[in-house]
Design an enzyme around this catalytic site. Structure first.
Site, PDB file in Angstrom:
ATOM      1  CG  ASN A  75      -1.738   1.261   1.349  1.00 32.98           C
ATOM      2  OD1 ASN A  75      -1.894   1.990   0.365  1.00 32.98           O
ATOM      3  ND2 ASN A  75      -2.272   1.531   2.524  1.00 32.98           N
ATOM      4  CD1 TRP A  76       3.710   1.125  -2.857  1.00 35.22           C
ATOM      5  CD2 TRP A  76       3.761   2.378  -4.716  1.00 35.22           C
ATOM      6  NE1 TRP A  76       4.545   0.505  -3.752  1.00 35.22           N
ATOM      7  CE2 TRP A  76       4.594   1.253  -4.898  1.00 35.22           C
ATOM      8  CE3 TRP A  76       3.635   3.300  -5.753  1.00 35.22           C
ATOM      9  CZ2 TRP A  76       5.302   1.045  -6.088  1.00 35.22           C
ATOM     10  CZ3 TRP A  76       4.324   3.086  -6.939  1.00 35.22           C
ATOM     11  CH2 TRP A  76       5.161   1.970  -7.094  1.00 35.22           C
ATOM     12  CE  LYS A  77       0.054   3.582   4.700  1.00 39.52           C
ATOM     13  NZ  LYS A  77      -0.160   3.752   6.127  1.00 39.52           N
ATOM     14  CG  HIS A 134      -5.947   1.868   4.852  1.00 38.29           C
ATOM     15  ND1 HIS A 134      -5.552   2.797   5.786  1.00 38.29           N
ATOM     16  CD2 HIS A 134      -4.902   1.007   4.704  1.00 38.29           C
ATOM     17  CE1 HIS A 134      -4.311   2.511   6.174  1.00 38.29           C
ATOM     18  NE2 HIS A 134      -3.899   1.437   5.534  1.00 38.29           N
ATOM     19  CD  GLU A 165      -3.226   5.497   6.418  1.00 36.83           C
ATOM     20  OE1 GLU A 165      -3.193   5.577   5.181  1.00 36.83           O
ATOM     21  OE2 GLU A 165      -2.302   4.999   7.095  1.00 36.83           O
ATOM     22  CD  GLU A 188      -3.812  -2.550   7.212  1.00 39.24           C
ATOM     23  OE1 GLU A 188      -2.689  -2.773   6.763  1.00 39.24           O
ATOM     24  OE2 GLU A 188      -4.443  -1.510   6.961  1.00 39.24           O
ATOM     25  N   GLY A 214       2.063   2.279  10.642  1.00 37.36           N
ATOM     26  CA  GLY A 214       3.002   3.395  10.485  1.00 37.36           C
ATOM     27  C   GLY A 214       3.652   3.829  11.783  1.00 37.36           C
ATOM     28  CB  SER A 238       4.947  -1.777  11.925  1.00 35.74           C
ATOM     29  OG  SER A 238       4.495  -0.446  12.147  1.00 35.74           O
ATOM     30  N   GLY A 284       2.598  -1.008   4.314  1.00 35.47           N
ATOM     31  CA  GLY A 284       2.719   0.394   3.940  1.00 35.47           C
ATOM     32  C   GLY A 284       4.187   0.779   3.756  1.00 35.47           C
ATOM     33  N   GLY A 285       4.775   1.348   4.808  1.00 32.07           N
ATOM     34  CA  GLY A 285       6.124   1.913   4.740  1.00 32.07           C
ATOM     35  C   GLY A 285       7.160   1.017   4.066  1.00 32.07           C
TER      36      GLY A 285
HETATM   37  C1  PEP Z   1      -0.897   0.144   5.807  1.00 38.42           C
HETATM   38  O1  PEP Z   1      -0.735   1.153   5.174  1.00 38.42           O
HETATM   39  O2  PEP Z   1      -1.893  -0.539   5.604  1.00 38.42           O
HETATM   40  C2  PEP Z   1       0.121  -0.237   6.790  1.00 38.42           C
HETATM   41  C3  PEP Z   1      -0.049  -1.353   7.451  1.00 38.42           C
HETATM   42  O3  PEP Z   1       1.178   0.606   6.942  1.00 38.42           O
HETATM   43  P1  PEP Z   1       2.586   0.270   7.673  1.00 38.42           P
HETATM   44  O4  PEP Z   1       3.061  -1.032   7.088  1.00 38.42           O
HETATM   45  O5  PEP Z   1       3.472   1.417   7.325  1.00 38.42           O
HETATM   46  O6  PEP Z   1       2.302   0.155   9.128  1.00 38.42           O
END
Ligand code: PEP
Length: 253
Positions: free
Chosen positions: A9-11, A97, A99, A169, A175, A215, A236-237
């Protein structure tokens, strides 16, 4: 065996050139996918053509959208529908998601409509659920997640639910660098599967891939994914670093 999935997930990150470089780097970093494994890239909507050009012909690699509107078309300025994404070759869409729930006030009821829109055109929703920190501290995460699933998913037929990928999640782990422990992940994934079984039966619940997100990194992916009810990750990251994400793909069981 259930599908094992590493979903990036590049966001809202990267310029077009940076996105292009990252995809090239990823393709040049050793990774392999067995028949039951998939890598999915949820890129920002403007980069979907680029990503499908670079990844579209690769076995078990798919480009995804990060969100869609619940209607097929109409006067909804700035929005993109599941139908539009499908017409560009995109058949996976992240729905709900945390967010989007938090910053765009997406409710369980709205997400149910979005799921219907995605499934109606034969695409695959990656449905996100998960609790905030206060709920985890009160140890009511199972009830919280159950209500998210019940409100958004339980109107689906058995035929439809097996097409949904679920991403658990915990919001406190997204994040933040704080990952759920391997035991915490397995415990709630097993709970989610058992809750799905109460509605759809064990045989159906056993077919549904449940990803862990929060994470995930190359250094913790093998342990997290080794759990029997953890079928990969939504990342994500770490998905913005080619070597990290390639290692996460390679950690799929
Ligand atoms: C996400 O964006 O769904 C996520 C889990 O981010 P991260 O891996 O950065 O925690």
């Amino acid at each position: 065996m259930r599908k094992q999935i590493a979903a990036a997930n590049w966001k809202m990150n990267l310029t077009l050139n940076e996105a292009s470089t990252l995809l090239d780097e990823l393709l040049n970093t050793p990774h392999s996918l067995k028949a039951h494994q998939e890598a999915i890239f949820a890129v920002p909507a403007p980069y979907i053509s680029l990503a499908t050009q670079k990844l579209g012909d690769k076995m078990n690699i798919f480009v995804a959208a990060q969100n869609c509107h619940q209607k097929n078309s109409g006067a909804y300025t700035g929005e993109v529908s599941a139908t539009m994404f499908a017409s560009m070759g995109v058949k996976h869409i992240v729905i709900g998601h945390s967010e989007r729930r938090e910053y765009f006030a997406e409710t369980d009821a709205l997400l149910a409509e979005k799921l219907d829109a995605v499934l109606a055109i034969g695409s695959t929703p990656i449905f996100c659920c998960g609790e905030p920190l206060a709920i985890r501290e009160a140890a009511t995460q199972n009830e919280f997640v159950a209500s998210q699933l019940q409100n958004s998913l339980f109107h689906l037929s058995a035929e439809q639910i097996v097409k949904v990928v679920i991403a658990y999640e915990p919001i406190w782990a997204i994040g933040t660098g704080k990952t759920a422990t391997s035991d915490q992940a397995q415990e709630i994934h097993a709970y989610i599967r058992s809750f799905l079984a109460t509605k759809y039966g064990q045989a159906i619940a056993d077919q549904i891939s449940i990803l862990y997100g929060g994470s995930v990194k190359a250094s913790n992916a093998v342990e997290l994914f080794s759990n029997p009810d953890v079928d990969g990750g939504l990342v994500g990251g770490a998905s913005l670093i080619a070597t990290e994400f390639a290692a996460i793909i390679n950690a799929l069981k």
